[in-house]
Motif scaffolding. Structure first.
Motif, short mmCIF file in Angstrom:
data_model
loop_
_atom_site.label_atom_id
_atom_site.label_comp_id
_atom_site.label_asym_id
_atom_site.label_seq_id
_atom_site.Cartn_x
_atom_site.Cartn_y
_atom_site.Cartn_z
N ASP A 125 46.35 33.83 43.48
CA ASP A 125 45.02 33.97 44.09
C ASP A 125 44.00 34.58 43.14
O ASP A 125 42.82 34.59 43.43
CB ASP A 125 45.10 34.88 45.33
N GLY A 126 44.47 35.12 42.02
CA GLY A 126 43.57 35.80 41.11
C GLY A 126 43.29 37.23 41.49
O GLY A 126 42.47 37.91 40.85
N ARG A 127 43.98 37.76 42.52
CA ARG A 127 43.75 39.15 42.91
C ARG A 127 44.43 40.13 41.95
O ARG A 127 44.06 41.30 41.89
CB ARG A 127 44.23 39.37 44.34
N ILE A 128 45.44 39.68 41.23
CA ILE A 128 45.98 40.42 40.09
C ILE A 128 45.67 39.59 38.85
O ILE A 128 46.10 38.44 38.74
CB ILE A 128 47.49 40.67 40.21
N ALA A 129 44.91 40.16 37.93
CA ALA A 129 44.47 39.41 36.77
C ALA A 129 45.60 39.22 35.76
O ALA A 129 46.52 40.04 35.67
CB ALA A 129 43.30 40.14 36.10
#
Length: 480
Positions: free
Chosen positions: A42-46
């Motif tokens: 999801d891109g919530r952790i880069a």
């Protein structure tokens, strides 16, 4: 290399243990690994972020170190973690995988995580006309922080017709609404300032506001009640936020519309507490029967309005605008030069030509959305009779209650079946909304039906319910 603390990861994980006690229980380490994997996708952790040490995360979450070690090992086996000597476990993506916004078109996956319409056919015609206009602009430098005067005047005229008198010098053309929000945020927010947002909200707004250093405080929005007046008053009074970001027109993801009398109350609260009210009108033109609400800017002179044609015309027209007072527009232009030097001239000319036909475009869009809404409402009720699907009057999506806290697990299962969906926690700041998924009704019919086939297989595979009936079923109201 940036690092994620145990507390920070726990906030993102939310109620992740629920998956371990679902109808088909799984080992705790596997559940933890899959939840972290979804956060990465999801891109919530880069990418490149270091996860907490095994011992620290185990202590924070009340787990055995063996469980955390097993989760990290599973992530390494799947290609989502790599071990770096002296740096611990670092997030990566396996070859051939990518977050939806980057990689869906090339993966063969159906992207139901994005709420967007196909391009209108008039774009090609407008592009040809814009190319014919281009020669008269070629002697200019082409760097313009504010935008073409003609386009600013056309947008100002539309604002004025909507009930908000506006001059061209109160408009800045941007590279879409997301660019507009990021620019406003980094101009108006000092690190540590409190920023009011809705919960749930648009995920990329969270990123922009946090990226500017804002400390987010939330007010709830639900599909049945909308915005809570008491909660709004309480948050303004307790936090005195420097900035408030709201979507009162077909709110993303709930699709609620704020009533005029409530808009007036919110504008008064913002003025009383010295809060800059930033209103996102990206979806304002997508009502099934046209726009009926009064623009928020009509209720307060200091309201900053963001707009774009990414939803109504096409996401490939990367243009939006900011409406604000002249002083703030000047301030934003000065701040903008650090990041970019203006919007593309040719695209602005394309948009200028499209605005001449904008009412025709909206009529066609509404017909598309009404048909897509009818199809998806019928199919969701038939295939997923236990789900709660709200009644909506516009927008692009349903905020669907799935009845169990398994949205993240469903998103991974759906991905394995070939479709990307927006799990509820993607739209919150603390891992909430595990009982919700966002389902678009704006995609082409054939694609939508294939996506529902895949989603149906994924849901049945979770073991939360028996196979759905072949026909019939009533549309259920959302219970939040």
């Amino acid at each position: 290399m940036s690092a994620l603390t145990s507390r920070g990861l726990a906030m993102l994980l939310g109620e992740w243990r629920a998956d371990a006690t679902a109808a088909v229980p799984r080992p705790l380490y596997e559940v933890l690994a899959d939840r972290i994997r979804l956060l990465v996708l999801d891109g919530r952790i880069a990418l490149g972020v270091r996860l907490p040490a095994e011992r620290a995360l185990a202590a924070h979450e009340g787990l055995s170190r063996t469980t955390v070690a097993g989760a990290y090992a599973r992530l390494r086996d799947l290609g989502y973690l790599r071990s770096v000597r002296g740096s611990g476990s670092v997030v990566q993506l396996p070859p051939g995988d990518a977050p939806p916004m980057i990689g869906a078109p090339g993966t063969g996956l159906i992207d139901f995580s994005s709420a967007s319409l196909p391009a209108v056919p008039l774009i090609a015609e407008a592009a040809r006309e814009a190319a014919e206009l281009l020669p008269r602009y070629l002697e200019a430098p082409g760097f313009d922080l504010l935008g073409l005067p003609e386009l600013r005047a056309a947008i100002a005229e539309r604002c004025t017709r909507a009930g908000v008198p506006t001059g061209p010098d109160e408009i800045m053309i941007t590279l879409g609404a997301q660019h507009a929000l990021a620019l406003v945020a980094r101009t108006l927010i000092a690190r540590g300032d409190r920023v009011l947002i809705e919960s749930p909200t648009y995920p990329h707004a969270i990123e922009a506001l946090r990226g500017a250093g804002g400390r987010l405080v939330t007010v709830p929005v639900t599909t049945d009640e909308g915005w809570d007046d008491e909660a709004l008053a309480r948050v303004f009074a307790r936090s005195s936020p420097a900035l408030a970001y709201l979507m009162p027109d077909f709110h993303n993801p709930t699709t609620r519309v704020m009533l005029d009398e409530q808009r007036a109350r919110v504008a008064a609260l913002a003025e009383a507490h010295g809060t800059v009210l930033v209103v996102d009108e990206t979806m304002a033109d997508l009502g099934f029967e046209g726009s009926t609400a009064t623009p928020m800017a009509a209720f307060g002179p200091g309201v900053v309005t963001l707009g774009s044609v990414g939803k109504s015309i096409w996401g490939g027209i990367r243009l939006g605008w900011i409406r604000a007072d002249r002083a703030l527009i000047t301030r934003l232009a000065v701040a903008r030069s650090a990041g970019d030097l203006g919007s593309p001239t040719l695209e602005q000319l394309v948009l200028l030509r499209l605005l001449d036909r904008y009412d025709r475009v909206l009529d066609a869009r509404r017909a598309q959305l009404v048909a897509g809404h009818a199809l998806m409402a019928r199919e969701l009720a038939r295939r997923f009779p236990s789900w709660s699907v709200p009644e909506v009057g516009g927008g692009l999506t349903f905020w669907v209650g799935i009845g169990a806290p398994v949205a993240s697990r469903l998103a991974l299962a759906a991905r394995a079946e070939g479709v990307l969906i927006g799990a509820g926690p993607r739209f919150g700041i603390d891992g909430a909304f595990e009982r919700f998924v966002r389902i678009p009704f704006c995609r082409p019919e054939e694609e939508s039906l294939r996506a529902l086939d895949a989603l149906q297989r994924a849901w049945t595979g979770l073991g939360e319910q028996p196979a759905p009936p072949a026909a019939g079923g009533e549309l259920l109201e959302t219970v939040v």
